[in-house]
Design a protein around this motif. Structure first.
Motif, short mmCIF file in Angstrom:
data_model
loop_
_atom_site.label_atom_id
_atom_site.label_comp_id
_atom_site.label_asym_id
_atom_site.label_seq_id
_atom_site.Cartn_x
_atom_site.Cartn_y
_atom_site.Cartn_z
N VAL A 63 0.86 -1.18 0.00
CA VAL A 63 0.00 0.00 0.00
C VAL A 63 0.89 1.23 0.00
N SER A 64 0.66 2.13 -0.95
CA SER A 64 1.43 3.35 -1.05
C SER A 64 0.65 4.53 -0.47
N PHE A 65 1.21 5.17 0.53
CA PHE A 65 0.59 6.35 1.13
C PHE A 65 1.09 7.65 0.50
N ARG A 66 1.74 7.52 -0.65
CA ARG A 66 2.25 8.70 -1.35
C ARG A 66 1.07 9.47 -1.96
N PRO A 67 0.91 10.75 -1.58
CA PRO A 67 -0.18 11.56 -2.16
C PRO A 67 0.10 11.87 -3.63
N PRO A 68 -0.93 12.22 -4.37
CA PRO A 68 -2.33 12.34 -3.95
C PRO A 68 -3.06 11.01 -4.07
N TYR A 69 -4.12 10.86 -3.28
CA TYR A 69 -4.96 9.67 -3.34
C TYR A 69 -6.13 9.93 -4.28
N PRO A 70 -6.61 8.89 -4.94
CA PRO A 70 -7.81 9.08 -5.77
C PRO A 70 -8.97 9.60 -4.93
N ARG A 71 -9.81 10.44 -5.55
CA ARG A 71 -10.99 11.00 -4.90
C ARG A 71 -12.19 10.69 -5.79
N LEU A 72 -13.06 9.82 -5.29
CA LEU A 72 -14.17 9.33 -6.10
C LEU A 72 -15.51 9.57 -5.41
N PRO A 73 -16.48 10.13 -6.12
CA PRO A 73 -17.82 10.29 -5.53
C PRO A 73 -18.46 8.92 -5.28
N VAL A 74 -19.11 8.77 -4.16
CA VAL A 74 -19.68 7.48 -3.76
C VAL A 74 -20.68 6.96 -4.80
N ARG A 75 -21.52 7.83 -5.33
CA ARG A 75 -22.50 7.34 -6.30
C ARG A 75 -21.84 6.83 -7.58
N GLN A 76 -20.73 7.45 -7.98
CA GLN A 76 -20.00 6.98 -9.17
C GLN A 76 -19.44 5.59 -8.92
N VAL A 77 -18.85 5.39 -7.73
CA VAL A 77 -18.27 4.09 -7.40
C VAL A 77 -19.35 3.01 -7.38
N VAL A 78 -20.48 3.31 -6.75
CA VAL A 78 -21.58 2.34 -6.69
C VAL A 78 -22.15 2.10 -8.08
N ARG A 79 -22.38 3.15 -8.83
CA ARG A 79 -22.92 3.03 -10.19
C ARG A 79 -22.04 2.10 -11.03
N ASP A 80 -20.72 2.35 -11.02
CA ASP A 80 -19.82 1.53 -11.83
C ASP A 80 -19.78 0.08 -11.36
N ALA A 81 -19.78 -0.13 -10.04
CA ALA A 81 -19.74 -1.50 -9.51
C ALA A 81 -21.02 -2.27 -9.83
N VAL A 82 -22.17 -1.61 -9.67
CA VAL A 82 -23.44 -2.27 -9.95
C VAL A 82 -23.56 -2.56 -11.44
N SER A 83 -23.17 -1.60 -12.27
CA SER A 83 -23.21 -1.80 -13.73
C SER A 83 -22.37 -3.01 -14.13
N ALA A 84 -21.16 -3.10 -13.56
CA ALA A 84 -20.27 -4.22 -13.88
C ALA A 84 -20.84 -5.54 -13.38
N ARG A 85 -21.38 -5.55 -12.15
CA ARG A 85 -21.91 -6.79 -11.56
C ARG A 85 -23.14 -7.29 -12.29
N LEU A 86 -24.07 -6.37 -12.62
CA LEU A 86 -25.33 -6.79 -13.23
C LEU A 86 -25.30 -6.76 -14.76
N GLY A 87 -24.27 -6.11 -15.32
CA GLY A 87 -24.18 -6.05 -16.78
C GLY A 87 -25.22 -5.14 -17.41
N VAL A 88 -25.69 -4.16 -16.65
CA VAL A 88 -26.67 -3.19 -17.17
C VAL A 88 -26.18 -1.78 -16.83
N PRO A 89 -26.50 -0.81 -17.70
CA PRO A 89 -26.10 0.56 -17.36
C PRO A 89 -26.91 1.09 -16.18
N VAL A 90 -26.21 1.74 -15.24
CA VAL A 90 -26.85 2.36 -14.09
C VAL A 90 -26.47 3.83 -14.10
#
Length: 179
Positions: A63-90
């Motif tokens: 694990v690298s603690f060297r900044p900067p760290y990615p900054r991702l909106p929670v809805r984007q992360v969930v949207r992408d994960a659900v889309s990938a898991r279910l195979g449908v656009p969210v």
């Protein structure tokens, strides 16, 4: 700032230690973006001072603690994960609508009960996304429903200025802009 010992008594959880030491800090005239920057600088310094490197081994992963760290909106992360898991656009809108996000939760094998859209979205995040965040990653812009003491975004009242930092699949920090 304050460094203190915490003892949880609200039940047993596999995701939360019953006892832990916490560093709590506040910064006047700053918002959650400033706190993300301060947090990543703090963790990089602590890693360097404690181990001699900004890279550490956690559960067999580097694990690298060297900044900067990615900054991702929670809805984007969930949207992408659900889309990938279910195979449908969210869409983000699907996660803001109680009926649509509840239907997605059911398809994922979750029981949404009578929770609102924000709580269902966060339940999906907990189950589907959290463990995949190995490198330090800020998840931000939470649904207002799950963060009532955080400041709402000026451009989106359904979203608050809050972040959680995840490392090695675990929540390491939680912060928000004050009301």
């Amino acid at each position: 700032f304050e460094i203190n010992r915490n003892f949880r008594n609200e039940g047993i959880s596999t995701q939360h230690n019953p006892e832990f030491t916490m560093l709590e800090f506040y910064q006047a005239y700053s918002d959650y973006r400033d706190l993300m920057t301060l947090t990543e600088q703090l963790l990089a310094t602590v890693a360097r001072e404690a181990t001699g490197s900004e890279e550490v081994s956690v559960g067999g992963e580097t694990v690298s603690f060297r900044p900067p760290y990615p900054r991702l909106p929670v809805r984007q992360v969930v949207r992408d994960a659900v889309s990938a898991r279910l195979g449908v656009p969210v869409r983000d809108e699907d996660l803001r609508n109680r009926e649509s996000v509840a239907a997605l939760a059911v398809r994922l094998g979750l029981e949404p009960g009578d929770q609102g859209a924000g709580k269902i979205t966060m339940e999906i995040f907990d189950v589907l996304c959290e463990r995949a965040l190995v490198q330090p990653t800020f998840i931000h812009d939470f649904p207002t429903e799950v963060s009532p003491l955080s400041k709402q975004r000026d451009d989106d009242p359904d979203t608050v200025e809050r972040f959680e930092l995840f490392v090695a699949g675990m929540e390491l920090a939680n912060a928000f802009s004050e009301l």
